[in-house]
Design a protein around this motif. Structure first.
Motif, mmCIF file in Angstrom:
data_model
loop_
_atom_site.group_PDB
_atom_site.id
_atom_site.type_symbol
_atom_site.label_atom_id
_atom_site.label_comp_id
_atom_site.label_asym_id
_atom_site.label_seq_id
_atom_site.Cartn_x
_atom_site.Cartn_y
_atom_site.Cartn_z
ATOM 1 N N MET A 1 1.309 23.311 11.776
ATOM 2 C CA MET A 1 0.423 23.621 12.895
ATOM 3 C C MET A 1 0.442 22.501 13.929
ATOM 4 O O MET A 1 0.665 21.337 13.601
ATOM 5 C CB MET A 1 -1.018 23.800 12.400
ATOM 6 N N GLN A 2 0.173 22.870 15.166
ATOM 7 C CA GLN A 2 0.017 21.884 16.223
ATOM 8 C C GLN A 2 -1.280 21.099 16.031
ATOM 9 O O GLN A 2 -2.297 21.661 15.635
ATOM 10 C CB GLN A 2 -0.052 22.568 17.588
ATOM 11 N N LEU A 3 -1.225 19.816 16.309
ATOM 12 C CA LEU A 3 -2.451 19.043 16.436
ATOM 13 C C LEU A 3 -3.228 19.558 17.642
ATOM 14 O O LEU A 3 -2.648 19.765 18.717
ATOM 15 C CB LEU A 3 -2.120 17.562 16.649
ATOM 16 N N ILE A 4 -4.533 19.809 17.453
ATOM 17 C CA ILE A 4 -5.412 20.141 18.573
ATOM 18 C C ILE A 4 -6.208 18.876 18.890
ATOM 19 O O ILE A 4 -7.103 18.505 18.129
ATOM 20 C CB ILE A 4 -6.362 21.301 18.219
ATOM 21 N N PRO A 5 -5.881 18.185 19.975
ATOM 22 C CA PRO A 5 -6.637 16.963 20.298
ATOM 23 C C PRO A 5 -8.090 17.305 20.597
ATOM 24 O O PRO A 5 -8.399 18.018 21.543
ATOM 25 C CB PRO A 5 -5.926 16.427 21.547
ATOM 26 N N VAL A 6 -8.983 16.800 19.777
ATOM 27 C CA VAL A 6 -10.401 17.139 19.885
ATOM 28 C C VAL A 6 -11.175 15.951 20.441
ATOM 29 O O VAL A 6 -10.992 14.822 19.994
ATOM 30 C CB VAL A 6 -10.961 17.537 18.496
ATOM 31 N N GLU A 7 -12.033 16.224 21.399
ATOM 32 C CA GLU A 7 -12.856 15.170 21.992
ATOM 33 C C GLU A 7 -13.673 14.465 20.913
ATOM 34 O O GLU A 7 -14.200 15.092 20.004
ATOM 35 C CB GLU A 7 -13.783 15.784 23.037
ATOM 36 N N ASP A 8 -13.764 13.163 21.011
ATOM 37 C CA ASP A 8 -14.514 12.297 20.102
ATOM 38 C C ASP A 8 -13.798 12.058 18.779
ATOM 39 O O ASP A 8 -14.358 11.422 17.887
ATOM 40 C CB ASP A 8 -15.926 12.844 19.821
ATOM 41 N N SER A 9 -12.587 12.572 18.625
ATOM 42 C CA SER A 9 -11.808 12.251 17.428
ATOM 43 C C SER A 9 -10.887 11.067 17.737
ATOM 44 O O SER A 9 -10.604 10.756 18.891
ATOM 45 C CB SER A 9 -10.969 13.452 16.983
ATOM 46 N N VAL A 10 -10.420 10.385 16.682
ATOM 47 C CA VAL A 10 -9.526 9.235 16.868
ATOM 48 C C VAL A 10 -8.248 9.647 17.587
ATOM 49 O O VAL A 10 -7.693 8.905 18.404
ATOM 50 C CB VAL A 10 -9.192 8.596 15.502
ATOM 51 N N PHE A 11 -7.789 10.873 17.316
ATOM 52 C CA PHE A 11 -6.534 11.357 17.900
ATOM 53 C C PHE A 11 -6.749 12.176 19.170
ATOM 54 O O PHE A 11 -5.881 12.983 19.541
ATOM 55 C CB PHE A 11 -5.772 12.198 16.869
ATOM 56 N N GLN A 12 -7.868 11.989 19.846
ATOM 57 C CA GLN A 12 -8.164 12.827 21.006
ATOM 58 C C GLN A 12 -7.134 12.658 22.141
ATOM 59 O O GLN A 12 -6.947 13.571 22.957
ATOM 60 C CB GLN A 12 -9.567 12.534 21.546
ATOM 61 N N ASP A 13 -6.456 11.506 22.184
ATOM 62 C CA ASP A 13 -5.485 11.260 23.257
ATOM 63 C C ASP A 13 -4.039 11.419 22.799
ATOM 64 O O ASP A 13 -3.109 11.107 23.561
ATOM 65 C CB ASP A 13 -5.684 9.847 23.817
ATOM 66 N N LYS A 14 -3.851 11.908 21.576
ATOM 67 C CA LYS A 14 -2.492 12.124 21.094
ATOM 68 C C LYS A 14 -1.823 13.248 21.888
ATOM 69 O O LYS A 14 -2.457 14.245 22.238
ATOM 70 C CB LYS A 14 -2.502 12.496 19.613
ATOM 71 N N PRO A 15 -0.532 13.132 22.166
ATOM 72 C CA PRO A 15 0.158 14.186 22.928
ATOM 73 C C PRO A 15 0.329 15.458 22.102
ATOM 74 O O PRO A 15 0.436 15.407 20.871
ATOM 75 C CB PRO A 15 1.518 13.558 23.247
ATOM 76 N N LEU A 16 0.326 16.572 22.797
ATOM 77 C CA LEU A 16 0.539 17.858 22.133
ATOM 78 C C LEU A 16 1.997 18.020 21.720
ATOM 79 O O LEU A 16 2.909 17.580 22.421
ATOM 80 C CB LEU A 16 0.166 19.005 23.074
ATOM 81 N N VAL A 17 2.199 18.643 20.588
ATOM 82 C CA VAL A 17 3.532 19.078 20.189
ATOM 83 C C VAL A 17 3.801 20.400 20.897
ATOM 84 O O VAL A 17 2.955 21.300 20.885
ATOM 85 C CB VAL A 17 3.611 19.266 18.659
ATOM 86 N N SER A 18 4.917 20.531 21.547
ATOM 87 C CA SER A 18 5.227 21.778 22.263
ATOM 88 C C SER A 18 5.557 22.889 21.270
ATOM 89 O O SER A 18 5.913 22.632 20.109
ATOM 90 C CB SER A 18 6.407 21.569 23.207
ATOM 91 N N ASN A 19 5.462 24.124 21.728
ATOM 92 C CA ASN A 19 5.824 25.268 20.877
ATOM 93 C C ASN A 19 7.298 25.202 20.483
ATOM 94 O O ASN A 19 7.674 25.617 19.380
ATOM 95 C CB ASN A 19 5.530 26.580 21.598
ATOM 96 N N ILE A 20 8.128 24.695 21.382
ATOM 97 C CA ILE A 20 9.560 24.567 21.069
ATOM 98 C C ILE A 20 9.750 23.581 19.922
ATOM 99 O O ILE A 20 10.465 23.852 18.946
ATOM 100 C CB ILE A 20 10.347 24.121 22.317
ATOM 101 N N GLU A 21 9.095 22.420 20.021
ATOM 102 C CA GLU A 21 9.198 21.411 18.962
ATOM 103 C C GLU A 21 8.644 21.942 17.648
ATOM 104 O O GLU A 21 9.211 21.700 16.569
ATOM 105 C CB GLU A 21 8.431 20.154 19.364
ATOM 106 N N LEU A 22 7.523 22.665 17.733
ATOM 107 C CA LEU A 22 6.897 23.215 16.537
ATOM 108 C C LEU A 22 7.822 24.196 15.844
ATOM 109 O O LEU A 22 8.026 24.129 14.613
ATOM 110 C CB LEU A 22 5.580 23.898 16.922
ATOM 111 N N ASN A 23 8.401 25.115 16.603
ATOM 112 C CA ASN A 23 9.270 26.129 15.995
ATOM 113 C C ASN A 23 10.591 25.552 15.510
ATOM 114 O O ASN A 23 11.158 26.039 14.522
ATOM 115 C CB ASN A 23 9.506 27.273 16.983
ATOM 116 N N GLU A 24 11.069 24.506 16.163
ATOM 117 C CA GLU A 24 12.265 23.831 15.651
ATOM 118 C C GLU A 24 11.988 23.203 14.297
ATOM 119 O O GLU A 24 12.830 23.252 13.388
ATOM 120 C CB GLU A 24 12.721 22.768 16.659
#
Length: 422
Positions: A226-249
């Motif tokens: 699954m993709q990381l969902i950057p959630v406000e107030d979490s440690v990983f809130q500023d982590k970049p999204l994994v694209s759908n292309i990267e995820l499916n690869e």
């Protein structure tokens, strides 16, 4: 392995939409009966009463097992293609095992043919595996983000294991060992298991293939990256999204080892309906109806037993956390308690912006009052030292009863229930 159990569970997979993409016409229902969690993930910040978010760990309410049964009956009556009953939080199902167990038992009595599944972080899996099998849970999902303690230490802030908190690599290794041990045992007993893995760029994205190879050897049926969902107030809130292309690869690479799930919706903890059409919003706020219906049916039983089988949710204004000792308008947070069958349990704290800055000012600020009421809108009763006429009126308009009192919190709740049932 018991071949009969394995075959029976595999048959249920045909109508389980998360395990079988071809089962898209069948509905599932998640009951949010498990609010507590025993690990702290850097990508997680669970919010309650957030109906506009669709992600794991989010729910508009937390149910008691009795309220979950009531809601299940309502849903089943209106969604005849309901096949799966799942427990996916909003915390961890096994960190709330008694609530999980009771919910399954009640719903199983109502519908023995429903497929039971649950999701867990796996920390307590070795302790409860046999009990889950005895309860008839046929499908279990375990979230495993790492099989390397150094990587795991970057993902988890801490774990609470049997009452002791652990951090760093020690925590990650303990969690990993329990996940893998529990998973291996479950598959050996014929339980159909899925592994969820959150793909976190720069943390575990280069490690996921190793995770999949490891769990392949344990007999896992399917994995869900699954993709990381950057959630406000979490440690990983500023982590970049994994694209759908990267995820499916990544999924295609891992498909060499284990069957992959491509159709995940990363559902809420109170999801209802098919994966393509979530209808949870149609069944929200049934608790007040549950309480009202129970009130009519069971008042005679209350007199005999001295206990109430009602369900109520209370918002408490308190300065000390011990007594009901605060003005409604002075509260900057409310403690939320539930009452069910004579049992009183603390649920959570909810922060609000106080609207009352002085005695003469306490009946004004309608917009602030509305915000407070929205925050506690799923509660049946507010208990406070006092409140102005305007907020009391607004609460009543929303179907929330205000009771003015000064008592210890639990004593005040008991007195309030007696008053409600009088």
């Amino acid at each position: 392995m018991n071949i009969n159990i394995k075959n029976s569970n595999m048959e249920k997979t045909f109508t389980h939409p998360c395990y079988n993409k071809g089962a898209h016409e069948f509905a599932r229902m998640h009951i949010p009966v498990a609010p507590k969690c025993n690990i702290s993930c850097n990508y997680c910040s669970r919010k309650f009463d957030c109906p506009n978010e669709s992600r794991p760990g989010v729910t508009s309410e937390v149910l008691t097992p009795e309220a979950a049964l009531y809601k299940f009956k309502e849903v089943k009556n209106k969604i005849p293609n309901l096949k799966v009953l799942g427990i996916a939080g909003p915390g961890d199902a096994l960190a709330n095992f008694e609530e999980t167990k009771r919910s399954i038992e009640l719903i199983k009595q109502e519908d023995p043919d429903i497929t039971f599944c649950l999701s867990t972080n796996g920390l307590m899996l070795p302790f409860y595996a046999d009990k889950l099998i005895s309860l008839g849970v046929s499908h279990i999902t375990v979230t495993i983000n790492s099989v390397d303690k150094k990587i795991g230490a970057q993902i988890y802030k801490e774990i609470n294991y049997l009452g002791t908190k652990y951090t760093g690599e020690e925590a990650a290794e303990m969690l990993m060992n329990n996940q893998l041990t529990g998973l291996k045992y479950l598959t050996s007993k014929g339980v159909i298991c899925k592994v969820n893995t959150v793909m976190i760029k720069g943390v575990n994205d280069k490690h996921i293939v190793e995770v999949i190879k490891k769990i392949k050897d344990l007999g896992v049926y399917i994995t869900n990256i699954m993709q990381l969902i950057p959630v406000e107030d979490s440690v990983f809130q500023d982590k970049p999204l994994v694209s759908n292309i990267e995820l499916n690869e990544m999924r295609k690479e891992c498909e060499k080892y284990v069957k992959q799930m491509y159709h995940c919706k990363q559902c809420r903890a109170d999801a209802i309906g098919t994966l393509s059409l979530d209808r949870s919003i149609d069944f929200r706020n049934l608790q007040s109806c549950f309480a009202g219906c129970s009130n009519k049916k069971e008042s005679a039983q209350i007199e005999d037993s001295g206990k109430s089988n009602e369900y109520y949710k209370f918002a408490i204004a308190t300065k000390t956390g011990v007594n009901i000792d605060q003005h409604f308008g002075h509260a900057e947070e409310f403690l939320i308690y539930t009452y069910s069958g004579g049992n009183i349990e603390f649920l959570e704290k909810r922060s609000v912006n106080k609207y009352c800055t002085g005695v003469e000012d306490c009946d004004d600020h309608e917009d602030k009052i509305d915000k407070i009421i929205r925050t506690i809108g799923d509660c049946n009763v507010v208990l406070a030292l006092r409140a102005g006429d305007q907020p009391v009126k607004r609460l009543e308009e929303k179907g929330i009863k205000f009771i003015q009192t000064y008592e210890g919190i639990k004593k005040g709740i008991k007195k309030a229930v007696e008053q409600l049932l009088a």
